[in-house]
Design a protein around this motif. Sequence first.
Motif, mmCIF file in Angstrom:
data_model
loop_
_atom_site.group_PDB
_atom_site.id
_atom_site.type_symbol
_atom_site.label_atom_id
_atom_site.label_comp_id
_atom_site.label_asym_id
_atom_site.label_seq_id
_atom_site.Cartn_x
_atom_site.Cartn_y
_atom_site.Cartn_z
ATOM 1 N N ALA A 170 0.834 -1.208 0.000
ATOM 2 C CA ALA A 170 0.000 0.000 0.000
ATOM 3 C C ALA A 170 0.866 1.254 0.000
ATOM 4 O O ALA A 170 1.885 1.328 0.689
ATOM 5 C CB ALA A 170 -0.915 0.001 1.212
ATOM 6 N N ASP A 171 0.441 2.242 -0.761
ATOM 7 C CA ASP A 171 1.065 3.567 -0.701
ATOM 8 C C ASP A 171 0.499 4.371 0.470
ATOM 9 O O ASP A 171 1.220 5.133 1.117
ATOM 10 C CB ASP A 171 0.806 4.324 -2.010
ATOM 11 N N LEU A 172 -0.792 4.180 0.721
ATOM 12 C CA LEU A 172 -1.480 4.884 1.797
ATOM 13 C C LEU A 172 -2.235 3.873 2.644
ATOM 14 O O LEU A 172 -2.868 2.954 2.115
ATOM 15 C CB LEU A 172 -2.501 5.885 1.234
ATOM 16 N N ILE A 173 -2.172 4.043 3.961
ATOM 17 C CA ILE A 173 -3.009 3.276 4.880
ATOM 18 C C ILE A 173 -3.865 4.268 5.654
ATOM 19 O O ILE A 173 -3.345 5.152 6.336
ATOM 20 C CB ILE A 173 -2.172 2.411 5.842
ATOM 21 N N LEU A 174 -5.174 4.127 5.545
ATOM 22 C CA LEU A 174 -6.104 5.023 6.201
ATOM 23 C C LEU A 174 -6.497 4.440 7.557
ATOM 24 O O LEU A 174 -6.788 3.239 7.664
ATOM 25 C CB LEU A 174 -7.346 5.238 5.340
ATOM 26 N N VAL A 175 -6.516 5.297 8.581
ATOM 27 C CA VAL A 175 -6.744 4.837 9.956
ATOM 28 C C VAL A 175 -7.873 5.673 10.578
ATOM 29 O O VAL A 175 -7.619 6.642 11.295
ATOM 30 C CB VAL A 175 -5.461 4.937 10.797
ATOM 31 N N PRO A 176 -9.128 5.333 10.307
ATOM 32 C CA PRO A 176 -10.228 6.022 10.984
ATOM 33 C C PRO A 176 -10.314 5.564 12.429
ATOM 34 O O PRO A 176 -10.249 4.360 12.707
ATOM 35 C CB PRO A 176 -11.451 5.571 10.174
ATOM 36 N N SER A 177 -10.455 6.509 13.373
ATOM 37 C CA SER A 177 -10.391 6.129 14.783
ATOM 38 C C SER A 177 -11.492 6.787 15.600
ATOM 39 O O SER A 177 -12.045 7.829 15.236
ATOM 40 C CB SER A 177 -9.025 6.491 15.369
ATOM 41 N N CYS A 178 -11.780 6.155 16.731
ATOM 42 C CA CYS A 178 -12.697 6.678 17.749
ATOM 43 C C CYS A 178 -12.098 6.307 19.091
ATOM 44 O O CYS A 178 -12.066 5.131 19.459
ATOM 45 C CB CYS A 178 -14.086 6.074 17.567
ATOM 46 N N THR A 179 -11.587 7.290 19.830
ATOM 47 C CA THR A 179 -10.915 7.025 21.095
ATOM 48 C C THR A 179 -11.462 7.952 22.169
ATOM 49 O O THR A 179 -11.574 9.152 21.969
ATOM 50 C CB THR A 179 -9.394 7.217 20.961
ATOM 51 N N GLU A 180 -11.777 7.375 23.305
ATOM 52 C CA GLU A 180 -12.374 8.147 24.388
ATOM 53 C C GLU A 180 -11.350 9.028 25.086
ATOM 54 O O GLU A 180 -11.584 10.216 25.313
ATOM 55 C CB GLU A 180 -13.021 7.201 25.404
ATOM 56 N N ALA A 181 -10.205 8.464 25.428
ATOM 57 C CA ALA A 181 -9.221 9.163 26.254
ATOM 58 C C ALA A 181 -8.000 9.552 25.420
ATOM 59 O O ALA A 181 -7.767 9.025 24.334
ATOM 60 C CB ALA A 181 -8.780 8.278 27.420
ATOM 61 N N LEU A 182 -7.206 10.469 25.972
ATOM 62 C CA LEU A 182 -5.975 10.880 25.304
ATOM 63 C C LEU A 182 -5.038 9.697 25.111
ATOM 64 O O LEU A 182 -4.356 9.592 24.085
ATOM 65 C CB LEU A 182 -5.290 11.990 26.116
ATOM 66 N N SER A 183 -4.999 8.794 26.083
ATOM 67 C CA SER A 183 -4.142 7.617 25.961
ATOM 68 C C SER A 183 -4.557 6.752 24.780
ATOM 69 O O SER A 183 -3.711 6.193 24.063
ATOM 70 C CB SER A 183 -4.177 6.792 27.249
ATOM 71 N N GLY A 184 -5.876 6.625 24.551
ATOM 72 C CA GLY A 184 -6.347 5.855 23.400
ATOM 73 C C GLY A 184 -5.958 6.508 22.089
ATOM 74 O O GLY A 184 -5.549 5.830 21.139
ATOM 75 N N TYR A 185 -6.095 7.833 22.019
ATOM 76 C CA TYR A 185 -5.667 8.550 20.827
ATOM 77 C C TYR A 185 -4.204 8.272 20.526
ATOM 78 O O TYR A 185 -3.829 7.978 19.386
ATOM 79 C CB TYR A 185 -5.897 10.057 21.002
ATOM 80 N N TRP A 186 -3.370 8.321 21.551
ATOM 81 C CA TRP A 186 -1.944 8.122 21.316
ATOM 82 C C TRP A 186 -1.607 6.671 20.979
ATOM 83 O O TRP A 186 -0.681 6.407 20.210
ATOM 84 C CB TRP A 186 -1.126 8.617 22.513
ATOM 85 N N ARG A 187 -2.367 5.727 21.514
ATOM 86 C CA ARG A 187 -2.121 4.338 21.100
ATOM 87 C C ARG A 187 -2.334 4.182 19.605
ATOM 88 O O ARG A 187 -1.522 3.561 18.901
ATOM 89 C CB ARG A 187 -3.044 3.391 21.881
ATOM 90 N N VAL A 188 -3.444 4.741 19.104
ATOM 91 C CA VAL A 188 -3.729 4.622 17.674
ATOM 92 C C VAL A 188 -2.727 5.431 16.860
ATOM 93 O O VAL A 188 -2.242 4.969 15.818
ATOM 94 C CB VAL A 188 -5.173 5.058 17.369
ATOM 95 N N ARG A 189 -2.399 6.628 17.331
ATOM 96 C CA ARG A 189 -1.432 7.440 16.603
ATOM 97 C C ARG A 189 -0.065 6.752 16.530
ATOM 98 O O ARG A 189 0.572 6.733 15.463
ATOM 99 C CB ARG A 189 -1.297 8.816 17.246
#
Length: 291
Positions: A170-189
């Motif tokens: 893949a040239d691009l991988i798209l990562v749609p996310s839904c995270t409740e807490a800041l820690s969840g956001y950073w795990r996905v990021r």
Amino acid sequence: MKIATAAYDLSWLDSWAQYEDKLDRWVAEAAGQGAELLVFPEYGAMELSTLDGVEVAGDLERSIHSVSDRMGDVQTLHSRLAKTYNTYILGASAPVMDGHGRPVNRAAFYAPDGACDHQDKQIMTRFEREDWDIAPGGPLKLFNTALGKIGVLICYDSEFPLLGRAFSEADLILVPSCTEALSGYWRVRIGAMSRALENQCVTVMASLVGNNERSEAVDKNTGTGGIFGPPDKGFPATGVLAEGVLNQPGWTYAEVDLEAIAHVRADGHVLNRTHWQEQAPRVESVTISSL
């Protein structure tokens, strides 16, 4: 190409026309900035449950079925928007009843000619397993497009290297996310940035943002849009091509050059993507203390 990725806030909807107008505004804004690929977040479609009233929107199981029942109309709307604005659109994911007994978490991908396919989430989080009872869906798909080869790893899926490795072409991988807490956001990021590093590609993260106390499903959301590449030749030293402001709704944009991806894969300072097979770890158990 120019990519737009969303920090998308949910609305209370009183009519279907209100939803159509909202999506049209979002797509028109990004297309007006020259974006050729638009990425919406995981579970952004949950706002559709509000069309059935407070009791349905506030009940987890009833809201799942409410949203699933509207996905045919959602597909028609997004296909029209993709054609009207001549863009590729990864629509916000939704729980979809599709003959599996339990719903799958599905993100639909729309082409400028109105064609549509979809990607299902592979690995469920604890909340999806224990409370939503969301089921794994169909296989990973590599979409061949005029913008290059595109894969989708929905939120938690981005945290698993072997799923990312399946998209090594893949040239691009798209990562749609839904995270409740800041820690969840950073795990996905961190997952998204890791997949960009090891595959020497670009990853595009979209986030749900804002609080919706009347929803059991998506009551609290933390995140922002981000576009990442390998910290190597032709890319920023941080690997961050663009990032939005945390929890501020709107689009984040970045220019992405497929030639830069091809170049770093062929002649980067490191060649992570081609060295994957050298990972054959031999682990020995060694005692160094008898305390």
